[in-house]
Design a protein around this motif. Structure first.
Motif, short mmCIF file in Angstrom:
data_model
loop_
_atom_site.label_atom_id
_atom_site.label_comp_id
_atom_site.label_asym_id
_atom_site.label_seq_id
_atom_site.Cartn_x
_atom_site.Cartn_y
_atom_site.Cartn_z
N GLU A 138 0.82 -1.22 0.00
CA GLU A 138 0.00 0.00 0.00
C GLU A 138 0.85 1.27 0.00
O GLU A 138 0.38 2.34 -0.32
N ILE A 139 2.07 1.17 0.47
CA ILE A 139 3.04 2.28 0.60
C ILE A 139 2.63 3.26 1.72
O ILE A 139 3.44 3.56 2.59
N THR A 140 1.38 3.73 1.69
CA THR A 140 0.95 4.65 2.76
C THR A 140 -0.38 4.16 3.35
O THR A 140 -1.44 4.72 3.06
N PRO A 141 -0.32 3.11 4.17
CA PRO A 141 -1.58 2.58 4.72
C PRO A 141 -2.28 3.59 5.63
O PRO A 141 -1.62 4.46 6.22
N LEU A 142 -3.59 3.43 5.72
CA LEU A 142 -4.38 4.24 6.68
C LEU A 142 -4.77 3.30 7.81
O LEU A 142 -5.25 2.19 7.55
#
Ligand SMILES: Cc1ncc(COP(=O)(O)O)c(C=O)c1O
Ligand SMILES: N[C@@H](CCOP(=O)(O)O)C(=O)O
Length: 471
Positions: free
Chosen positions: A88-92
């Motif tokens: 995802e590279i930048t998960p939430l």
């Protein structure tokens, strides 16, 4: 897309040119001639793109002088699981009370700076090979830009990094990350002063156009538009994940110092991303909060700047604020210059009686707040008790301020700008827990360090660059 100077003194330049130039020749900052617009249909189409694909789609609007196949190769090479730890590279991740945390700090140096800096490293290498040039990067850091730049530029052909850091003001982990590097193209300089003194030195060197050209000086701070444009991407990525339906409003809370991160959110909003609020969160150094509350912009001197437990935001002269004010005054370089002349003369300017100030919230969505050491400890403790996760001190400042602005039905995304391990002392004070050290950094604080001390002197840093470039 062409770029102009916020102060009007630069002929239109392409992305590749301003990438290597950094500060505009008139001391202003590069700004795009206009903001590209993204339609509802485009947002729909982008919903399921990978981070690398989305980065390409966003950046092709800004880097129009880089062939698309090359830009695609650069974004694919940069945004990988190997570099950022997840697909995802930048998960939430969910927090509580309507907030979610956007993980931006899973890259090599454990801070959000890696999101743009890894791309910048690849872009520099690509562009320098195209034009057959070398680059001497002169940067300033309060703790995170420095290591992110050094890790991104290590071993890059034709690139040297001269990084100015405030002596004794960063955390032990931050110092060790930078100063333990022994690469021959990396030069760490500990300056007697604060981040603002370091950044002033960078600007003074960049404004000496003869020296800049002779020694091929470039920048990696967020005064470089390349940094800002790459940071725009994660606002799109997280919006597409957080919005219940495309078109619904989402708010963002951003720990702020040099105003680069939240400016990227402003640009995403100007491009048409349905951002409701941009929450500017400061620490005790509350120059930006003061402006958004009162209309008075009053940068402080180093003697009035506090050394805090969110040290990366110990900044009292936010460079990128100039880019926002440029928009606020109708993108009129003369109006911007008049304000900056007032700033130089009076040490402040006051927009409180100006109709345009009313627009900072109504038209641009900006609101703000600040946080103290006590707030920070309380927030870190509460997040730990309620979720079992440790957040860093800067992210804690944003969580504290975000809460004031959460609205029913509007997701509030809080940007996680560093990992707790970088500020272990404060985390332990708050929770009694020592954050786990990633394997790559085991024992780092015990490694030998390579750094030279220096006064906050423009002449001395120029001399140091001359001695170490052999040019
Ligand atoms: C961990 C951390 N949080 C927040 C900030 C503030 O970001 P900006 O300077 O882009 O406002 C910085 C550095 O600037 C940082 O290193
Ligand atoms: N917080 C930064 C200082 C601001 O740097 P910028 O490169 O984002 O302008 C740091 O940690 O060095």
């Amino acid at each position: 897309m062409k770029y102009l100077s916020s102060r009007g003194g630069m002929s239109p330049q392409g992305f590749s040119e301003i990438l290597l130039e950094g500060l505009a020749p008139d001391g202003g900052l590069a700004v795009p001639e206009q903001y590209p617009q993204v339609s509802h249909a485009q947002l729909q189409a982008w919903k399921n793109l990978s981070y690398a694909e989305l980065a390409f789609e966003v950046l092709r609007n800004f880097a129009t002088d880089i062939p698309e196949a090359d830009l695609k190769a650069l974004t694919s090479k940069t945004y990988t699981k190997a570099v950022y730890g997840t697909d995802e590279i930048t998960p939430l991740r969910p927090l509580f009370d309507g907030m979610q945390v956007l993980e931006l700090s899973n890259g090599p140096t454990l801070a959000f700076k890696d999101m743009a800096m890894q791309l910048l490293g690849n872009l520099f290498e690509y562009q320098l090979a195209r034009v057959g040039q070398e680059l001497n990067i002169l940067g300033a850091t309060s703790g995170d830009t420095g290591s992110a730049a050094e890790y991104a530029m290590r071993g890059k052909k034709g690139v040297r990094v001269f990084m100015l850091s405030p002596a004794g003001k960063m955390s032990a982990f931050q110092r060790a990350q930078m100063y333990s590097l022994q690469d021959p193209n990396i030069f760490n300089v500990a300056v007697e002063g604060l981040f603002d003194d370091c950044q002033d030195m960078v600007k003074a060197v960049s404004e000496d156009l003869e020296f800049k050209s002779r020694y091929k000086i470039g920048t990696v701070n967020s005064i470089n538009w390349g940094r800002i444009s790459a940071q725009v991407v994660y606002y799109f990525k997280s919006y597409l994940k957080a919005a219940p339906t495309i078109g619904d409003p989402v708010s963002f809370a951003v720990p702020s110092g040099n105003f680069g991160n939240v400016l990227a959110g402003h640009i995403a909003r100007q491009m048409g991303l349905p951002i409701r609020r941009l929450v500017v969160a400061t620490n005790e150094n509350n120059v930006l909060d003061e402006f958004f509350r009162t209309g008075v912009y009053r940068p402080r001197a180093s003697a009035e700047t506090y050394i805090t437990s969110s040290p990366s935001m110990d900044i009292s002269k936010a460079s990128n604020f100039e880019r926002f004010v440029y928009d606020l005054v109708g993108r009129d370089p003369q109006a911007l210059k008049a304000l900056w002349d007032t700033l130089k003369r009076d040490g402040q300017f006051d927009l409180s009686g100006d109709a345009r100030f009313a627009e900072v919230e109504s038209r641009y969505g900006f609101v703000s707040g600040s946080s103290s050491h006590a707030n920070r400890l309380e927030t870190i403790r509460e997040v730990y008790e309620r979720t079992g996760t440790l957040i860093d001190t800067h992210t804690a400042d944003a969580v504290k301020v975000a809460r004031q602005y959460v609205e029913p039905g509007v997701p509030m995304v809080v940007l996680e700008t560093a990992l707790a391990v970088k500020f272990a002392e404060t985390i332990e004070e708050a929770t009694g827990q020592i954050p786990p050290v990633p394997a790559a950094y085991a024992g780092i604080e015990k490694l030998p360090q390579r750094v030279v001390g220096m006064k906050a002197s423009v002449a001395e840093i120029k001399q140091f660059i001359v001695q170490n470039t052999g040019l």
